[in-house]
Motif scaffolding. Structure first.
Motif, PDB file in Angstrom:
ATOM      1  N   ARG A  70       0.961  -1.317   0.049  1.00  0.00           N
ATOM      2  CA  ARG A  70       0.057  -0.078  -0.011  1.00  0.00           C
ATOM      3  C   ARG A  70       0.916   1.182  -0.033  1.00  0.00           C
ATOM      4  NH1 ARG A  70      -5.367  -0.888   2.042  1.00  0.00           N
ATOM      5  NH2 ARG A  70      -5.446   1.052   2.790  1.00  0.00           N
ATOM      6  N   CYS A  71       1.851   1.304   0.659  1.00  0.00           N
ATOM      7  CA  CYS A  71       2.862   2.663   0.991  1.00  0.00           C
ATOM      8  C   CYS A  71       3.282   2.853  -0.384  1.00  0.00           C
ATOM      9  CB  CYS A  71       3.848   2.297   1.858  1.00  0.00           C
ATOM     10  SG  CYS A  71       3.518   1.830   3.641  1.00  0.00           S
ATOM     11  N   GLU A  72       4.115   1.815  -1.044  1.00  0.00           N
ATOM     12  CA  GLU A  72       4.896   2.197  -2.462  1.00  0.00           C
ATOM     13  C   GLU A  72       3.864   1.874  -3.690  1.00  0.00           C
ATOM     14  OE1 GLU A  72       7.705   3.668  -2.676  1.00  0.00           O
ATOM     15  OE2 GLU A  72       7.718   4.027  -0.458  1.00  0.00           O
ATOM     16  N   ARG A  73       2.545   1.444  -3.349  1.00  0.00           N
ATOM     17  CA  ARG A  73       1.852   0.990  -4.412  1.00  0.00           C
ATOM     18  C   ARG A  73       2.495   0.227  -5.528  1.00  0.00           C
ATOM     19  NH1 ARG A  73      -2.267   2.940  -1.411  1.00  0.00           N
ATOM     20  NH2 ARG A  73      -3.179   4.813  -2.119  1.00  0.00           N
ATOM     21  N   MET A  76       9.066  -1.240   1.471  1.00  0.00           N
ATOM     22  CA  MET A  76      10.261   0.098   1.912  1.00  0.00           C
ATOM     23  C   MET A  76       9.578   1.129   2.332  1.00  0.00           C
ATOM     24  SD  MET A  76      13.027   0.584  -0.940  1.00  0.00           S
ATOM     25  CE  MET A  76      14.254  -0.792  -1.334  1.00  0.00           C
ATOM     26  N   GLY A  77       8.133   1.227   2.452  1.00  0.00           N
ATOM     27  CA  GLY A  77       7.545   2.182   2.797  1.00  0.00           C
ATOM     28  C   GLY A  77       7.335   2.607   4.300  1.00  0.00           C
ATOM     29  N   PRO A  78       6.473   3.748   4.577  1.00  0.00           N
ATOM     30  CA  PRO A  78       6.542   4.016   6.170  1.00  0.00           C
ATOM     31  C   PRO A  78       6.014   2.944   6.958  1.00  0.00           C
ATOM     32  CG  PRO A  78       4.999   5.583   4.960  1.00  0.00           C
ATOM     33  CD  PRO A  78       5.860   4.528   3.802  1.00  0.00           C
ATOM     34  N   CYS A  79       5.038   1.921   6.414  1.00  0.00           N
ATOM     35  CA  CYS A  79       4.522   0.972   7.267  1.00  0.00           C
ATOM     36  C   CYS A  79       5.765   0.058   7.663  1.00  0.00           C
ATOM     37  CB  CYS A  79       3.163   0.408   6.911  1.00  0.00           C
ATOM     38  SG  CYS A  79       3.447  -1.110   5.780  1.00  0.00           S
ATOM     39  N   MET A 137       2.117  -3.960   6.327  1.00  0.00           N
ATOM     40  CA  MET A 137       0.869  -4.344   5.595  1.00  0.00           C
ATOM     41  C   MET A 137       0.865  -5.271   4.436  1.00  0.00           C
ATOM     42  SD  MET A 137      -1.336  -2.287   7.138  1.00  0.00           S
ATOM     43  CE  MET A 137      -0.582  -2.580   8.731  1.00  0.00           C
TER      44      MET A 137
END
Lengths: 384, 473, 87
Positions: free
Chosen positions: B381-384, B412-415, B419
């Protein structure tokens, strides 16, 4: 992706141990020249240094003597679509190395002069000129060295691009395979023994490109070269609106700062973590995290809006004279080394290609990198 | 018995297990520090209701249980640090904290990890629309926020939380459009047969089921949401039967809540380097613990759901047993006293755990979903990052979860991959014929959540920065 | 029932929102019909409170300029809430 080595007693033309930028580039050019090549790594390829470093393309941090190589390496990165077959996302930007104190300004001017002499297009700018180029910089700076030939790469993408190119060139990639010994094989060549595998990998020739693990492996071939392992800390922030467009550093080389296309800012510069690569992992030292990000925030004050997303560590290896090891390890020219290049990511692909050319019979000038300079031991004609 | 060692104990997590353990440790005479990220104790289940929810939501066991726990904690000698999160730790168990006063470090001589569970999410086409929220999230929004996710809600995923959430929607005056469960009906019947061992759960489950039945809500077993389309005023959801993909059901709803069971939170235990194992029934990684929560490190204990999902009632017993075990290990109580203190809790726990274990396969019923994700479905979800991107990287040779992360940015995203880890692992394992354990886990990295850079830098001047000596020229 | 509690107001973007002091910002916004709390920095699509446990990071907003989790941060009178990631 590890092929079925349990059954095939293949003999490769060249077995490359260490799948980072240098070893993978050597393997790639050897395979394209028609050699049957195996590329071995102790874990997944590009995970210890090449795929996890700051991705700075820089002449400011390159050792003066290596500037011609770094210029060629940088060109290769920018041209990766052509020789690697895939654009790794290298971006050419200016590089600014800054001085905030009188002592730093002196260091900056002195270093800029030496690097200019080695062919780096570096000029020293006033604070006012610097801020015109990079308005987000702390206005208390005194001067900056400007280099037109810098840039950056999101390094995590590089391994995937190499993997596709290597496979296409027919290189046998053997991952998650720690090498526990290398010895001469009866009838010539070498046997490379891998932990947990019944059969060694055999090659007429070996190339060692294992960075921080070189000390141990060179020892198997009779070399005693102390290799220092740097455990470099890296910090990445969440995405921010544009706050810089150049690669930023400071006079003493202990900061690298860049903003990638997606808006995230990467903070590096060689602040050290702790740990031991031979026994367990590496760890962040909180005080060094603080020092590193304070320096970054000092240089670009708007980083005070940033959120730190992730901190990790990447390895760098250094010889006693901080100059690379590239060349033959035996008089028979059947064992080679490439590695220990200071800020080696920039020049890495060029150095790997040079070694491939050397193995394939041409004679590039590698004199300054001769691995026998530290020890006269195996150069006398006996095979290890 | 050696001389008692009353050195301090630090507990992470003020939920049922952590708070119970902290109180009991304090009674044994240990100086105890309890760290919790919420402003008051209670964890997720006993989370304190908002002032609005306290008026809106009918009184329930979770409110009263939480209030009792908070009162007991307040009356104890436990030093509580609320609104404080652990963002890192060193091998010596030096904890890096972010609290109301910024960052600081706290050495933990003995650490009890009671940071509970996180929800497992599995993707489907369109799952990033704001009308879709997590199943546990929906429960928190309703139970503790007194607010419906929407006037009409499809409840989907797996595990007992499905029925709890559906019941909560009705309780707040909402409409449950459908319940979509990945589990087999027969597994529920098997669980039902065991509920006599846990009368409290039996009573609750019976009242929920009667109410849901009376409301005439369609229930699909062995089914999942395969697609969500935003219509402007709501969602158009496609539900697909897992064993007959040609059988589809379409629902119009204002919102959907979706979650696939719980898994232990392992960031802290993995960073501390204790041994973990993959529990094939629960489908998750858990620290290896004994009955009392001892791990492969003598200075680290794990209790409550952080040691494997067993639920609320077991969490209280586990917290108690862990506290007594620490008292025993430190020479504060004798073996005989330990056995006397734990005889009843251990017996109750064995009975309740028989039921809890029966719930694990129901929670993990969606395990086959990641293998069949449509190429266009967003996994991270963060990096789509879409399933197709993952599949092409796997084809290029990324056969380990961390390599897959590097090559695709998935996780690699904020979560920090919380997720997408389960779905990326499931997809990877299916694509290369590996077990989930072989596919690996994302390496735990500090900080455990995005950390304001200024929290680290604080106030400083240039001369405060200890600049190392210059690199060689 | 809600009218027994004196409502307080705060602003989200340019709207005035009514809520109860101390309740999570995301709950008050949802009752006001607002689920979209910002946009993804990657593809610009809407993001919202998803996990309600502080894990997903998608509900982050700025409250009077400071980054906060809308699923946890309490409503306070006259506060200003803006998206964390602005498209």
């Amino acid at each position: 992706m590890t092929q079925a080595l349990h059954t095939r007693p293949d003999v490769f033309d060249t077995v490359v141990v260490g799948a980072g930028v240098m070893g993978a580039t050597t393997a790639l050019f050897l395979a394209r020249a028609g050699q049957k090549v195996a590329l071995i790594d102790r874990e997944d390829m590009f995970r210890a240094a090449s795929g996890v470093n700051a991705g700075t393309l820089t002449l400011h941090m390159t050792r003066a003597q290596l500037i011609p190589h770094a210029i060629r390496g940088r060109e290769m990165w920018l041209d990766s679509a052509n020789w690697l077959g895939e654009d790794v996302g290298a971006l050419a930007t200016p590089g600014l190395s800054m001085a905030f104190t009188e002592a730093e300004e002196e260091l900056l001017r002195q270093r800029a002069r030496v690097r200019q002499e080695m062919g780096a297009p570096i000029e020293v700018l006033s604070a006012k000129e610097t801020i015109r180029i990079e308005p987000g910089i702390n206005p208390t700076l005194r001067a900056a060295a400007y280099c037109a030939l810098d840039g950056h790469i999101p390094t995590y993408r590089v391994g995937g691009a190499y993997a596709r190119a290597l496979r296409q060139a027919g290189v046998t990639i053997i991952e998650n395979s720690p090498v526990e010994g290398i010895s001469p094989a009866t009838g010539g060549g070498y046997e490379v023994r891998i932990t947990g595998r019944a059969h060694p990998v055999r090659g007429h020739r070996i190339v060692l490109s294992t960075g921080a693990w070189l000390e141990k492996m060179l020892g198997w071939l009779g070399y005693d070269i102390p290799i220092r392992c740097l455990i470099n800390q890296l910090v990445v922030t969440e995405t921010l609106p544009p706050v810089m467009r150049s690669v930023l550093s400071i006079a003493n080389g202990l900061l690298s700062l860049k903003q990638f296309a997606n808006g995230s800012v990467l903070i590096g510069g060689g602040w050290q973590g702790e740990g031991n690569i031979h026994q367990g992992g590496t760890r962040v030292i909180p005080e060094n995290l603080r020092g590193n990000v304070r320096l970054a925030q000092h240089v670009v004050p708007r980083l005070n809006e940033a959120q730190i997303l992730r901190v990790w560590l990447g390895l760098e290896s250094e010889t006693p004279d901080a100059m690379p090891l590239i060349g033959a390890l035996t008089p028979d020219e059947d064992a080679f080394v490439v590695g220990c290049i200071h800020s080696g990511f920039t020049s890495g692909p060029y150095m790997g290609r040079l070694l491939a050319e050397r193995i394939l019979g041409s004679d590039p000038d590698l004199g300054a990198f001769d691995p026998t300079r530290f020890s006269s031991l195996p150069a006398t004609g006996t095979r290890p | 018995m050696s001389s008692p060692d009353f050195s301090p104990v630090t507990v992470i997590g003020g939920g049922i297990a952590g708070a119970t353990s902290a109180i009991a440790l304090s009674r044994h005479g240990f100086p105890v520090t309890l760290i919790d990220e919420q402003p008051v104790a209670g964890g997720q289940i006993f989370r304190a209701p908002s002032p609005y929810a306290r008026k809106i939501v009918p009184p329930n066991h979770e409110f009263s249980g939480g209030d009792t726990l908070r009162q007991k904690l307040a009356a104890s000698n436990v030093d509580v640090r609320f609104s404080t999160r652990v963002w890192g730790l060193s091998p010596t168990l030096m904890l890096d904290l972010l609290g109301p006063d910024g960052i600081n470090q706290l050495p933990a001589a003995t650490l009890v990890v009671a940071n509970g569970a996180t929800e497992r999410f599995l993707p489907f086409q369109g799952w990033t629309t704001p009308r879709i929220i997590g199943l546990a999230g929906a429960s928190i929004l309703m139970r503790n926020g007194g607010t419906l996710p929407g006037q009409s809600v499809v409840v989907a995923g797996s595990g007992p939380l499905l029925f709890s959430v559906a019941h909560q929607v009705l309780e707040l005056g909402g409409r449950v459009v459908a319940i979509v469960d990945a589990g087999h009906r027969s597994d529920w019947l098997r669980l039902g047969a065991m509920l006599s061992l846990d009368p409290a759960r039996l009573t609750q489950a019976t009242s929920w089921m009667l109410r849901l039945k009376k409301a005439g809500i369609p229930i699909h077993h062995r089914a999942h949401i395969s697609e969500a389309q935003e219509t402007g005023t709501g969602l158009r959801l496609t539900v697909t039967e897992m064993d007959h993909p040609e059988r589809r059901h379409v629902y119009a709803t204002e919102a959907a809540a979706c979650g696939y069971g719980l898994k232990p939170s392992t960031l802290i235990t993995r960073t501390a380097g204790v041994q973990h194992r993959h529990d094939p029934v629960g489908g998750y990684l858990e620290p290896v613990t004994d009955t009392a929560g001892r791990t492969s490190r003598p200075d680290l204990y794990v209790t409550g759901d952080a040691a494997g999902i067993r639920g609320m009632a077991v969490a209280r017993l586990r917290g108690l047993i862990t506290a007594h075990a620490i008292a025993h290990d430190r020479g504060v109580i004798s073996r005989d006293t330990y056995e006397a203190l734990t005889r009843v809790p251990l017996r109750q726990r064995r009975r309740l755990e028989a039921v809890s274990r029966q719930m694990l396969p129901l929670m993990n019923a969606g395990s086959a979903i990641p293998a069949h994700l449509q190429d266009e479905t967003i996994v991270c979800r963060c990096e789509r990052v879409k399933a197709a991107t993952l599949r092409s990287a796997i084809q290029a040779g990324a056969e380990d979860l961390n390599q897959l992360k590097a090559w695709t940015r998935c996780g690699m995203g904020p979560c920090q991959g919380r997720m997408c880890e389960d779905s990326a692992r499931g997809l990877l394992a299916a694509a290369c014929g590996k077990t989930p354990e072989e596919a690996g886990s994302f390496t735990a990295r500090m900080p455990f959540f995005p950390l304001p850079l200024t929290a680290v830098t604080g106030d400083f001047t240039y001369s405060d920065i200890p600049l190392p000596k210059a690199a060689p020229l | 029932m809600g009218n027994k509690m004196p409502p307080v107001t705060f602003t989200f973007l340019n709207s005035t929102i009514e809520g109860v002091e101390g309740e999570p910002v995301a709950a008050a916004l949802r009752r006001a019909g607002i689920t979209e709390l910002g946009r993804s920095g990657v593809d610009g699509t809407p993001r919202s409170a998803f996990c309600f446990m502080g894990s997903c990071q998608e509900c982050r907003v700025r409250i009077d300029g400071t980054v906060a989790y809308a699923c946890k941060a309490p409503v306070l009178p006259n506060m200003t809430v803006t998206p964390y990631v602005q498209s």
